[in-house]
Enzyme design. Structure first.
Site, PDB file in Angstrom:
ATOM      1  CE  LYS A   1       2.930 -24.837  15.384  1.00 18.30           C
ATOM      2  NZ  LYS A   1       2.139 -25.296  14.717  1.00 18.30           N
TER       3      LYS A   1
ATOM      4  CE1 TYR B   1       3.782 -30.223  13.587  1.00 20.80           C
ATOM      5  CE2 TYR B   1       4.876 -29.149  12.057  1.00 20.80           C
ATOM      6  CZ  TYR B   1       4.285 -29.305  13.062  1.00 20.80           C
ATOM      7  OH  TYR B   1       3.868 -28.187  13.997  1.00 20.80           O
TER       8      TYR B   1
ATOM      9  CG  ASN C   1      -0.786 -23.036  15.028  1.00 20.43           C
ATOM     10  OD1 ASN C   1       0.527 -22.814  15.679  1.00 20.43           O
ATOM     11  ND2 ASN C   1      -1.882 -24.289  14.651  1.00 20.43           N
TER      12      ASN C   1
ATOM     13  CG  HIS D   1       3.745 -29.490  18.446  1.00 21.52           C
ATOM     14  ND1 HIS D   1       2.630 -30.453  17.511  1.00 21.52           N
ATOM     15  CD2 HIS D   1       3.522 -29.983  19.311  1.00 21.52           C
ATOM     16  CE1 HIS D   1       2.707 -31.455  17.582  1.00 21.52           C
ATOM     17  NE2 HIS D   1       3.884 -31.820  19.039  1.00 21.52           N
TER      18      HIS D   1
ATOM     19  CD  GLU E   1       4.956 -34.874  19.336  1.00 22.23           C
ATOM     20  OE1 GLU E   1       4.400 -34.391  19.630  1.00 22.23           O
ATOM     21  OE2 GLU E   1       4.077 -34.548  18.544  1.00 22.23           O
TER      22      GLU E   1
HETATM   23  P1  IDP Z   1      -2.701 -29.039  15.562  1.00 18.45           P
HETATM   24  O1  IDP Z   1      -0.968 -28.477  15.297  1.00 18.45           O
HETATM   25  O2  IDP Z   1      -3.884 -28.518  16.578  1.00 18.45           O
HETATM   26  O3  IDP Z   1      -2.201 -30.766  16.253  1.00 18.45           O
HETATM   27  P2  IDP Z   1      -1.812 -30.739  12.968  1.00 18.45           P
HETATM   28  O4  IDP Z   1      -3.476 -31.006  12.498  1.00 18.45           O
HETATM   29  O5  IDP Z   1      -1.667 -31.440  13.755  1.00 18.45           O
HETATM   30  O6  IDP Z   1      -2.667 -29.386  14.001  1.00 18.45           O
HETATM   31  O7  IDP Z   1      -1.132 -30.245  12.035  1.00 18.45           O
HETATM   32  C1  IDP Z   1      -0.099 -29.561  12.448  1.00 18.45           C
HETATM   33  C2  IDP Z   1       0.110 -28.264  12.245  1.00 18.45           C
HETATM   34  O8  IDP Z   1       0.301 -27.426  11.007  1.00 18.45           O
HETATM   35  C3  IDP Z   1      -0.711 -26.957  12.882  1.00 18.45           C
HETATM   36  O9  IDP Z   1      -0.552 -26.569  13.927  1.00 18.45           O
HETATM   37  C4  IDP Z   1      -0.896 -26.119  11.331  1.00 18.45           C
HETATM   38  O10 IDP Z   1       0.396 -24.937  12.308  1.00 18.45           O
HETATM   39  C5  IDP Z   1      -0.300 -26.688  10.891  1.00 18.45           C
HETATM   40  N1  IDP Z   1      -1.968 -26.867   9.111  1.00 18.45           N
HETATM   41  C6  IDP Z   1      -2.424 -28.135   9.669  1.00 18.45           C
HETATM   42  N2  IDP Z   1      -2.916 -27.724   9.197  1.00 18.45           N
HETATM   43  C7  IDP Z   1      -2.950 -26.597   8.062  1.00 18.45           C
HETATM   44  C8  IDP Z   1      -3.332 -25.889   7.410  1.00 18.45           C
HETATM   45  O11 IDP Z   1      -5.007 -25.913   6.705  1.00 18.45           O
HETATM   46  N3  IDP Z   1      -3.074 -25.130   5.994  1.00 18.45           N
HETATM   47  C9  IDP Z   1      -2.042 -24.838   7.209  1.00 18.45           C
HETATM   48  N4  IDP Z   1      -1.018 -24.725   8.127  1.00 18.45           N
HETATM   49  C10 IDP Z   1      -1.935 -26.573   8.897  1.00 18.45           C
HETATM   50 MG    MG Z   2      -1.643 -32.486  15.672  1.00 16.39          MG
END
Ligand code: IDP
Ligand code: MG
Length: 144
Positions: A12, A52, A119, A122, A133
């Site tokens: 990212k 997404y 974070n 992905h 994807e």
């Molecule tokens: P993942 O990336 O660990 O699979 P997901 O729940 O699929 O997590 O969410 C996709 C992305 O959306 C996350 O990596 C993060 O960047 C963002 N995200 C998820 N939940 C939150 C939140 O509660 N606040 C802000 N960003 C979030």
């Molecule tokens: Mg995810």
């Protein structure tokens, strides 16, 4: 025949901006995975809405788009047996505060105090998600 699969990894914008491309790719190389594609890309709102799709109605989605369009991303297709699950455990929990040390998010991530989650990476969450994807990011590599 050796059983194999592919996953879609994104480094990212924070990972690219902070100069962590090499260290993140090295973790997968050191585990013995191969790369079918590695490309620096600008994520458009359209590609993010497809990628997404499960999150577009969530309250954090506008912030997620702002984050993902804040700079280039490195899009990667990695290959090998169990690569989907292996990269997910290598990436760590979604929230870097909760991600275990030793994981990418747990070693390089933190809470930056602005209420946003950044974070670093992905990774597809299942082989089916990976197929979907990869077709979005690398249509030429889609295998139907
Ligand atoms: P993942 O990336 O660990 O699979 P997901 O729940 O699929 O997590 O969410 C996709 C992305 O959306 C996350 O990596 C993060 O960047 C963002 N995200 C998820 N939940 C939150 C939140 O509660 N606040 C802000 N960003 C979030
Ligand atoms: Mg995810």
């Amino acid at each position: 025949m050796t059983s194999t699969e592919r996953t879609l990894i994104l480094i990212k914008p924070d990972g690219v901006e902070r100069g962590l491309i090499g260290r993140i790719l090295t973790r997968m190389e050191e585990r013995g995975f191969a790369f079918d594609a590695i490309e620096l890309r600008e994520a458009s709102p359209e590609i993010l809405a497809a990628h997404y799709a499960e999150h577009t109605a969530k309250p954090f989605y506008p912030g997620l788009v702002a984050y993902m369009t804040s700079g280039p991303v490195l899009a990667i297709v990695a290959r090998g047996a169990q690569v989907v699950a292996t990269f997910r455990t290598t990436a760590g929990a979604t929230d870097p505060v909760k991600a275990a040390p030793g994981t990418i998010r747990g070693d390089f991530g933190r809470d930056w105090g602005d209420g946003e989650i950044r974070n670093l990476v992905h990774g597809s969450d299942s082989p089916e998600s990976a197929k979907r994807e990869i077709a979005i990011w690398f249509p030429a590599l889609a295998d139907g």
